[in-house]
Design an enzyme around this catalytic site. Structure first.
Site, short mmCIF file in Angstrom:
data_model
loop_
_atom_site.label_atom_id
_atom_site.label_comp_id
_atom_site.label_asym_id
_atom_site.label_seq_id
_atom_site.Cartn_x
_atom_site.Cartn_y
_atom_site.Cartn_z
CD GLU A 1 -3.10 -0.75 0.18
OE1 GLU A 1 -3.08 0.33 -0.43
OE2 GLU A 1 -3.96 -1.62 -0.03
CD GLU B 1 4.00 -21.21 11.79
OE1 GLU B 1 4.03 -21.32 13.03
OE2 GLU B 1 3.05 -20.74 11.16
#
Length: 301
Positions: A82, A113
């Site tokens: 963004e 992860e």
């Protein structure tokens, strides 16, 4: 072990969750969410310190790099994505990494992860340097991918920030600064995409927005680091120039045309009477800070 983590605990307020009416369910979620902003607010000093560190590094051509797994990684990628449309920043200035690579944005990558070496490898692939700031996002505060990345970042001299939603987590000993909004147990035990995810999004918004404001990307609350390159952006640019100068539609359009659609330059030209070329030079001397550049030329009037 997850037993000691607040984010994994059972929430007494939602023990009869599956028996609630839809309206009661909505009200419960809303009531629980109301505490998220309070938890984030308690980390204001740490967030401000992080913004100052990020801004300082960006000013020296460093980068802001988010990385995490699952929801945490997705939120980092989103915030990074963004920045260019909001602040006209270079896409390479704020970067988001997610364990398992881009495909993990929409599909879980099993085991990604749990690999600390992968966190270090992903940062290494970016050519991490001492000028960069990394934000390792791990709601639990124990994600191996994030801890491995933070350790590598510190080895390279980068400034390492940890973002977690648990107090006294493992993450604390692997970074230079920890931001830890403790939002408490989720209404669905362990579903950290909820309150913890909201807190994470709020903190990331503050980090990127605060750092960009410190880079001179705004004038008041106006997005002035914008160049009009299409019809929609031209209309937005004209509105911003009008708000900052009180010019008419036609006059704002003329000064934007004179300045090749550059909003900052157009506002600078209006307030100082300088040419577009000279205005760009003055802005550059002020490190892109429009207000500073204007005040230097007008004596603060």
């Amino acid at each position: 072990m997850l037993d000691h983590l607040t984010t994994e605990a059972s929430n007494p307020a939602s023990e009869d969750l599956d028996e609630l009416s839809t309206l009661d369910l909505v009200n419960l979620i809303n009531d629980q969410d109301a505490g998220v902003a309070i938890a984030v607010g308690k980390q204001s000093v740490q967030i401000a310190s992080a913004i100052d560190a990020i801004s300082s590094r960006l000013l020296q051509s460093g980068r802001l790099i988010y990385f995490g797994a699952g929801t945490s990684g997705r939120l980092g990628v989103l915030d990074a994505a963004e920045c260019p449309p909001t602040f006209s920043s270079d896409p390479s200035q704020v970067i988001g990494l997610i364990a398992g690579g881009p495909s993990a944005m929409t599909n879980a990558v099993e085991g990604a992860e749990d690999n600390p070496e992968l966190g270090a490898k992903d940062l290494q692939s970016l050519g991490l340097s001492a000028e960069d700031v990394v934000v390792g996002i791990a709601t639990s505060g124990r994600t191996p991918y994030v801890i491995g990345g933070l350790d590598y970042a510190r080895e390279m001299g980068a400034y390492a920030i940890g973002l977690t939603c648990n107090d006294n987590s493992e993450l604390h000993s692997h970074c230079d600064l920890v931001i830890a909004p403790v939002v408490g147990p989720e209404i669905i035990s362990g579903s950290t995409r909820m309150k913890a995810g909201t807190a994470t999004k709020m903190v990331l918004n503050m980090l990127s927005t605060g750092a960009m404001i410190r880079q001179g990307k705004t004038f008041g609350n106006l997005m002035v680091d914008l160049r009009a390159t299409n019809s929609k952006l031209n209309q937005r640019a004209k509105r911003i120039v009008k708000a900052a100068t009180k010019l008419s539609d036609d006059a704002a359009s003329r000064v934007l045309l004179e300045c090749d659609g550059e909003v900052k330059t157009a506002i600078m030209v209006h307030h100082t009477g300088e040419t577009a070329q000279r205005a760009r030079s003055l802005l550059n001397d002020a490190n892109g800070h429009l207000r500073q550049a204007i005040e230097r030329m007008t004596g603060g009037t």
